[in-house]
Design a protein around this motif. Structure first.
Motif, PDB file in Angstrom:
ATOM      1  N   ALA A   1      -4.432  -2.281   0.923  1.00 56.40           N
ATOM      2  CA  ALA A   1      -4.657  -0.983   1.588  1.00 56.40           C
ATOM      3  C   ALA A   1      -6.133  -0.854   1.960  1.00 56.40           C
ATOM      4  N   ARG A   2      -7.006  -1.275   1.043  1.00 59.17           N
ATOM      5  CA  ARG A   2      -8.450  -1.181   1.342  1.00 59.17           C
ATOM      6  C   ARG A   2      -8.809  -2.078   2.527  1.00 59.17           C
ATOM      7  N   GLN A   3      -8.211  -3.276   2.559  1.00 58.63           N
ATOM      8  CA  GLN A   3      -8.484  -4.189   3.691  1.00 58.63           C
ATOM      9  C   GLN A   3      -8.041  -3.563   5.012  1.00 58.63           C
ATOM     10  N   LEU A   4      -6.861  -2.959   4.985  1.00 57.36           N
ATOM     11  CA  LEU A   4      -6.376  -2.301   6.207  1.00 57.36           C
ATOM     12  C   LEU A   4      -7.332  -1.192   6.627  1.00 57.36           C
ATOM     13  N   LEU A   5      -7.857  -0.465   5.640  1.00 60.46           N
ATOM     14  CA  LEU A   5      -8.779   0.625   5.970  1.00 60.46           C
ATOM     15  C   LEU A   5     -10.043   0.071   6.627  1.00 60.46           C
ATOM     16  N   TYR A   6     -10.552  -1.003   6.078  1.00 56.85           N
ATOM     17  CA  TYR A   6     -11.785  -1.570   6.637  1.00 56.85           C
ATOM     18  C   TYR A   6     -11.544  -2.058   8.072  1.00 56.85           C
ATOM     19  N   SER A   7     -10.332  -2.554   8.360  1.00 56.23           N
ATOM     20  CA  SER A   7     -10.029  -2.986   9.736  1.00 56.23           C
ATOM     21  C   SER A   7      -9.866  -1.789  10.667  1.00 56.23           C
ATOM     22  N   ALA A   8      -9.285  -0.706  10.139  1.00 52.81           N
ATOM     23  CA  ALA A   8      -8.961   0.440  11.010  1.00 52.81           C
ATOM     24  C   ALA A   8     -10.176   1.335  11.248  1.00 52.81           C
ATOM     25  N   TRP A   9     -11.199   1.198  10.411  1.00 53.42           N
ATOM     26  CA  TRP A   9     -12.303   2.172  10.417  1.00 53.42           C
ATOM     27  C   TRP A   9     -13.154   2.089  11.679  1.00 53.42           C
TER      28      TRP A   9
ATOM     29  N   SER B   1       0.820   1.484   8.051  1.00 49.77           N
ATOM     30  CA  SER B   1       0.845   0.014   8.153  1.00 49.77           C
ATOM     31  C   SER B   1       1.125  -0.665   6.813  1.00 49.77           C
ATOM     32  N   TRP B   2       0.689  -0.040   5.733  1.00 51.16           N
ATOM     33  CA  TRP B   2       0.836  -0.657   4.402  1.00 51.16           C
ATOM     34  C   TRP B   2       2.297  -0.999   4.121  1.00 51.16           C
ATOM     35  N   TRP B   3       3.208  -0.138   4.582  1.00 56.34           N
ATOM     36  CA  TRP B   3       4.630  -0.389   4.335  1.00 56.34           C
ATOM     37  C   TRP B   3       5.169  -1.510   5.217  1.00 56.34           C
ATOM     38  N   ASP B   4       4.427  -1.905   6.243  1.00 52.16           N
ATOM     39  CA  ASP B   4       4.870  -3.030   7.085  1.00 52.16           C
ATOM     40  C   ASP B   4       4.613  -4.370   6.403  1.00 52.16           C
ATOM     41  N   LEU B   5       3.756  -4.372   5.372  1.00 48.21           N
ATOM     42  CA  LEU B   5       3.455  -5.629   4.675  1.00 48.21           C
ATOM     43  C   LEU B   5       4.662  -6.062   3.843  1.00 48.21           C
ATOM     44  N   PRO B   6       4.800  -7.383   3.588  1.00 50.27           N
ATOM     45  CA  PRO B   6       5.853  -7.821   2.655  1.00 50.27           C
ATOM     46  C   PRO B   6       5.635  -7.141   1.292  1.00 50.27           C
ATOM     47  N   VAL B   7       6.726  -6.888   0.573  1.00 53.51           N
ATOM     48  CA  VAL B   7       6.636  -6.098  -0.671  1.00 53.51           C
ATOM     49  C   VAL B   7       5.539  -6.617  -1.598  1.00 53.51           C
ATOM     50  N   GLU B   8       5.444  -7.955  -1.762  1.00 56.83           N
ATOM     51  CA  GLU B   8       4.489  -8.496  -2.732  1.00 56.83           C
ATOM     52  C   GLU B   8       3.035  -8.293  -2.295  1.00 56.83           C
ATOM     53  N   LYS B   9       2.845  -7.965  -1.028  1.00 60.18           N
ATOM     54  CA  LYS B   9       1.463  -7.750  -0.541  1.00 60.18           C
ATOM     55  C   LYS B   9       1.083  -6.278  -0.477  1.00 60.18           C
ATOM     56  N   ARG B  10       1.990  -5.425  -0.895  1.00 60.75           N
ATOM     57  CA  ARG B  10       1.675  -3.984  -0.868  1.00 60.75           C
ATOM     58  C   ARG B  10       0.864  -3.620  -2.120  1.00 60.75           C
ATOM     59  N   THR B  11      -0.413  -3.913  -2.058  1.00 62.44           N
ATOM     60  CA  THR B  11      -1.292  -3.680  -3.197  1.00 62.44           C
ATOM     61  C   THR B  11      -2.410  -2.724  -2.779  1.00 62.44           C
ATOM     62  N   PRO B  12      -3.121  -2.145  -3.758  1.00 66.11           N
ATOM     63  CA  PRO B  12      -4.277  -1.314  -3.411  1.00 66.11           C
ATOM     64  C   PRO B  12      -5.334  -2.112  -2.638  1.00 66.11           C
ATOM     65  N   GLY B  13      -5.512  -3.382  -3.004  1.00 68.97           N
ATOM     66  CA  GLY B  13      -6.512  -4.202  -2.300  1.00 68.97           C
ATOM     67  C   GLY B  13      -6.145  -4.370  -0.828  1.00 68.97           C
TER      68      GLY B  13
ATOM     69  N   ALA C   1     -13.142   7.045   1.225  1.00 63.54           N
ATOM     70  CA  ALA C   1     -11.742   7.003   1.658  1.00 63.54           C
ATOM     71  C   ALA C   1     -11.016   5.835   0.994  1.00 63.54           C
ATOM     72  N   ALA C   2     -11.728   4.716   0.815  1.00 61.46           N
ATOM     73  CA  ALA C   2     -11.107   3.556   0.153  1.00 61.46           C
ATOM     74  C   ALA C   2     -10.751   3.913  -1.289  1.00 61.46           C
ATOM     75  N   GLY C   3     -11.595   4.706  -1.929  1.00 61.30           N
ATOM     76  CA  GLY C   3     -11.315   5.141  -3.303  1.00 61.30           C
ATOM     77  C   GLY C   3     -10.067   6.025  -3.355  1.00 61.30           C
ATOM     78  N   TRP C   4      -9.947   6.973  -2.442  1.00 59.25           N
ATOM     79  CA  TRP C   4      -8.751   7.836  -2.404  1.00 59.25           C
ATOM     80  C   TRP C   4      -7.493   6.995  -2.219  1.00 59.25           C
ATOM     81  N   LEU C   5      -7.628   6.043  -1.287  1.00 60.89           N
ATOM     82  CA  LEU C   5      -6.484   5.194  -0.950  1.00 60.89           C
ATOM     83  C   LEU C   5      -6.059   4.347  -2.152  1.00 60.89           C
ATOM     84  N   THR C   6      -7.052   3.790  -2.844  1.00 56.18           N
ATOM     85  CA  THR C   6      -6.750   2.973  -4.025  1.00 56.18           C
ATOM     86  C   THR C   6      -5.960   3.795  -5.035  1.00 56.18           C
ATOM     87  N   ASP C   7      -6.441   5.004  -5.311  1.00 55.29           N
ATOM     88  CA  ASP C   7      -5.761   5.847  -6.306  1.00 55.29           C
ATOM     89  C   ASP C   7      -4.350   6.209  -5.834  1.00 55.29           C
ATOM     90  N   TYR C   8      -4.220   6.550  -4.560  1.00 50.71           N
ATOM     91  CA  TYR C   8      -2.918   6.996  -4.058  1.00 50.71           C
ATOM     92  C   TYR C   8      -1.902   5.853  -4.060  1.00 50.71           C
TER      93      TYR C   8
END
Ligand code: SF4
Length: 286
Positions: free
Chosen positions: A82-90, A68-80, A108-115
């Motif tokens: 990604a964490r929000q998406l994770l909290y919604s999907a969890w 889903s992260w890649w579906d966001l507009p380019v300027e919104k593809r941030t680690p933050g 998992a949010a920590g792994w995602l932030t780093d990746y």
């Protein structure tokens, strides 16, 4: 007229062979335990499955977010983001309690932030969660690839891993699923593809392999051998053999966590059930 039996089915001369519909998962299921293959692919209604495991919840959420992260507009593809998406999907499915679920969500949010920090948001992959398919002599094969990157003229098969042990180059080389995906990507997207990569999110490491025509042919040959065995078992069952004999159970440790354990008396007798959170590494290991 002479019939030709190839072990998979009887083929009349001049008649096209009926192809097995398979996926890397179904081939692996048959290799591990033909009974499990039958439960998942032949028996209808599908026999009851067991409860969902917590480590699958973690893996599914991370895969979902990274698609889903890649579906966001380019300027919104941030680690933050990604964490929000994770909290919604969890979901807390499979965890012992809410406290354990929350702790793993934070991990998992920590792994995602780093990746995600290491990704270039402007480098759009060619595809995410893409179903690809190909055909061999005996099978039509399809499966879903986590991500397909475009690097120069070539496409690269990317598979996310979330288990406790980092992936190795040997694993990338030996993965039948990844090799078959290379062929399916070539056929579906009509572009050169040789490289496969395993991205291990907990450690941020990447294992890889560059396939050659020879290494791919070896994987296809082994997959075709399994297809012949599946065809022979199916033909025997259709001809009246007891389904439990045509698709024998192969009991072992894996019966503790097999999806079809609730429907399989052999598996229940072979190994005790495991708690649905027991595959999560202990806190001090993670
Ligand atoms: S429980 Fe064991 S024997 Fe039964 S289908 Fe699963 S892996 Fe096979």
């Amino acid at each position: 007229m002479r019939n030709i039996s190839d072990g998979a089915q009887t083929v009349l001369p001049g008649m096209p062979r009926r192809l097995l519909r398979a996926s890397p998962k179904s081939l692996a299921d048959f290799s591990d335990c033909p009974r499990r293959y039958r439960y998942a692919n032949i028996d209808r209604p599908t026999p009851a499955r067991g409860p969902r495991y917590a480590h699958h919840t973690v893996g599914t959420a991370l895969h979902q977010v990274l698609a889903s992260w890649w579906d966001l507009p380019v300027e919104k593809r941030t680690p933050g983001a990604a964490r929000q998406l994770l909290y919604s999907a969890w979901t807390p499915t499979g965890f012992r309690d809410a406290e354990q679920s929350d702790r793993w969500r934070a991990r998992a949010a920590g792994w995602l932030t780093d990746y995600v920090t290491g990704l270039d948001p402007t480098e759009e992959p060619r595809a995410r969660e893409r179903t690809v398919s190909t055909m061999t002599e005996r099978m039509t094969l399809s499966g879903r690839v986590d991500r397909i990157d475009e690097r120069g003229d070539e496409l690269v098969v990317v598979d996310y891993k979330t288990g406790r042990v980092p992936s190795t180059d040997d694993e990338a080389r030996g993965s039948q699923a990844l090799a078959l995906y290379v062929l399916a990507v070539r056929r579906t997207l009509r572009r050169p593809c040789n490289r496969v990569e395993l991205h291990h999110l907990p450690t941020g490491t990447v294992a890889s392999f560059e396939h050659t025509e020879k290494s791919l042919a070896n994987h296809v040959r082994r997959a075709e051998d399994v297809a012949v065995d599946i065809g022979a078992a199916t033909q025997a069952m259709d001809a009246g053999q007891d389904p439990d004999e045509a698709f024998p159970a192969v009991p072992g440790r894996q019966c503790s966590w097999c999806d079809f354990r609730p429907s399989c008396p052999t598996g229940q007798a072979a190994a005790p059930a495991r708690e649905t959170w027991s595959f999560l590494p202990e806190d001090d290991e993670a």
